[in-house]
Design a protein around this motif. Structure first.
Motif, short mmCIF file in Angstrom:
data_model
loop_
_atom_site.label_atom_id
_atom_site.label_comp_id
_atom_site.label_asym_id
_atom_site.label_seq_id
_atom_site.Cartn_x
_atom_site.Cartn_y
_atom_site.Cartn_z
N ALA A 1 1.34 -0.89 -0.11
CA ALA A 1 0.21 -0.10 0.04
C ALA A 1 0.31 1.28 0.31
N GLY A 2 1.65 1.07 0.48
CA GLY A 2 3.15 1.99 0.52
C GLY A 2 2.82 3.62 1.28
N MET A 3 2.63 2.44 2.22
CA MET A 3 2.59 3.25 3.80
C MET A 3 2.80 2.71 5.07
N LEU A 4 3.75 3.45 5.83
CA LEU A 4 4.62 3.55 6.70
C LEU A 4 3.13 3.94 8.12
N PHE A 5 3.33 3.78 9.22
CA PHE A 5 2.50 3.14 10.60
C PHE A 5 3.58 3.40 11.68
N ALA A 6 2.63 3.86 12.53
CA ALA A 6 2.46 4.41 13.99
C ALA A 6 1.60 3.24 14.42
N CYS A 7 2.30 2.20 15.74
CA CYS A 7 1.13 1.29 15.97
C CYS A 7 0.98 1.38 17.20
N ALA A 8 -0.45 1.77 18.74
CA ALA A 8 -0.23 1.55 19.74
C ALA A 8 -1.07 0.05 20.16
N GLU A 9 -0.68 -1.65 19.88
CA GLU A 9 -1.63 -2.55 19.32
C GLU A 9 -2.52 -2.28 20.80
N GLY A 10 -3.32 -2.93 21.22
CA GLY A 10 -4.19 -3.26 21.98
C GLY A 10 -4.99 -2.19 23.69
N ILE A 11 -4.05 -0.77 22.71
CA ILE A 11 -4.57 0.18 23.74
C ILE A 11 -5.71 0.76 23.39
N VAL A 12 -6.88 0.69 23.88
CA VAL A 12 -8.39 1.52 23.07
C VAL A 12 -8.74 2.88 23.96
N TYR A 13 -8.89 4.32 22.61
CA TYR A 13 -7.86 5.06 23.91
C TYR A 13 -9.40 6.61 23.44
N ALA A 14 -10.01 6.91 23.99
CA ALA A 14 -11.42 7.70 23.71
C ALA A 14 -11.68 8.70 23.09
N ARG A 15 -12.75 8.88 22.16
CA ARG A 15 -12.34 9.52 20.57
C ARG A 15 -11.97 10.60 21.00
N ARG A 16 -12.04 11.95 21.80
CA ARG A 16 -11.27 13.11 21.07
C ARG A 16 -9.51 12.81 21.25
N ARG A 17 -9.27 11.33 22.16
CA ARG A 17 -7.82 11.38 22.42
C ARG A 17 -8.04 10.67 21.09
N TYR A 18 -8.14 10.05 20.95
CA TYR A 18 -7.62 8.94 19.22
C TYR A 18 -7.81 10.28 18.15
#
Length: 204
Positions: free
Chosen positions: A111-128
């Protein structure tokens, strides 16, 4: 939490088409903005033009070596900006995560994409939403400032334009979340994001 939907970034062809169109639009606007800045500086502040472009636009003697250096700098700075994009995501992931949370980096070359990931962490809507939109704001503002500080304002604008092309996936997330007020929590994953509503408590 009550699951609402999954965004599978690398598998959803409609999403990828949307990203491609948004990237193309951002690129077009960026090219116009960069050309406009160069034209304005050429007319009103020729001494402020990037040295290589000053030669190209007839303000001073043209130098092919300067022009080549400008193009190399454009390519290198654009790559640095895209890497900085993921670092900003990572910083905000850590800022809003519980102590000890782990942020990882990856790439989907298909897909030609780099990404950062916080696997398994659930964030509140505004924070995400803040995590997702942060690089669009932070990197796009800082790059032209850095370019101007180094005497290459047009280069800074061009790098910012290229960086914005890499923000389209983030904009899709923001668009999807903002369109559905029932989405209260977002769980980041290596394949995209899981969207959930009320019905339980988030872990972060």
């Amino acid at each position: 939490m009550r699951k609402i939907a999954d965004i599978r970034t690398f598998e959803d062809r409609a999403l990828l088409r949307w990203i491609s169109r948004a990237s193309a639009l951002a690129f077009g606007i960026g090219v116009l903005a960069t050309a406009g800045l160069a034209a304005v500086l050429r007319i009103f502040m020729p001494s402020a033009l990037d040295p290589a472009l000053a030669g190209l636009l007839g303000v001073r003697a043209f130098s092919s070596a300067f022009m080549l250096g400008w193009l190399i700098a454009l390519a290198a700075a654009s790559m640095v900006a895209l890497l900085a994009h993921e670092l900003v995501h990572a910083l905000f992931f850590k800022l809003f995560a519980p102590s000890g949370a782990r942020v990882t980096f990856g790439a989907n070359w298909g897909a030609g994409m780099l990404f950062a990931c916080a696997e398994g962490i659930v964030y509140a809507r505004r924070r995400y939403l803040a995590i997702v939109i942060a690089p669009t704001v932070v990197v796009t503002v800082l790059v032209p400032i850095i370019g101007a500080a180094f005497g290459t304002p047009v280069l800074g604008c061009a790098v910012a334009a290229i960086h914005l092309c890499g923000c389209a996936g983030d904009w899709y997330y923001v668009r999807t979340i903002c369109r559905n007020p029932a989405i209260a929590y977002c769980e980041d994953t290596t394949w995209g994001v899981r969207l959930s509503g009320e019905g339980g408590e988030a872990r972060a």
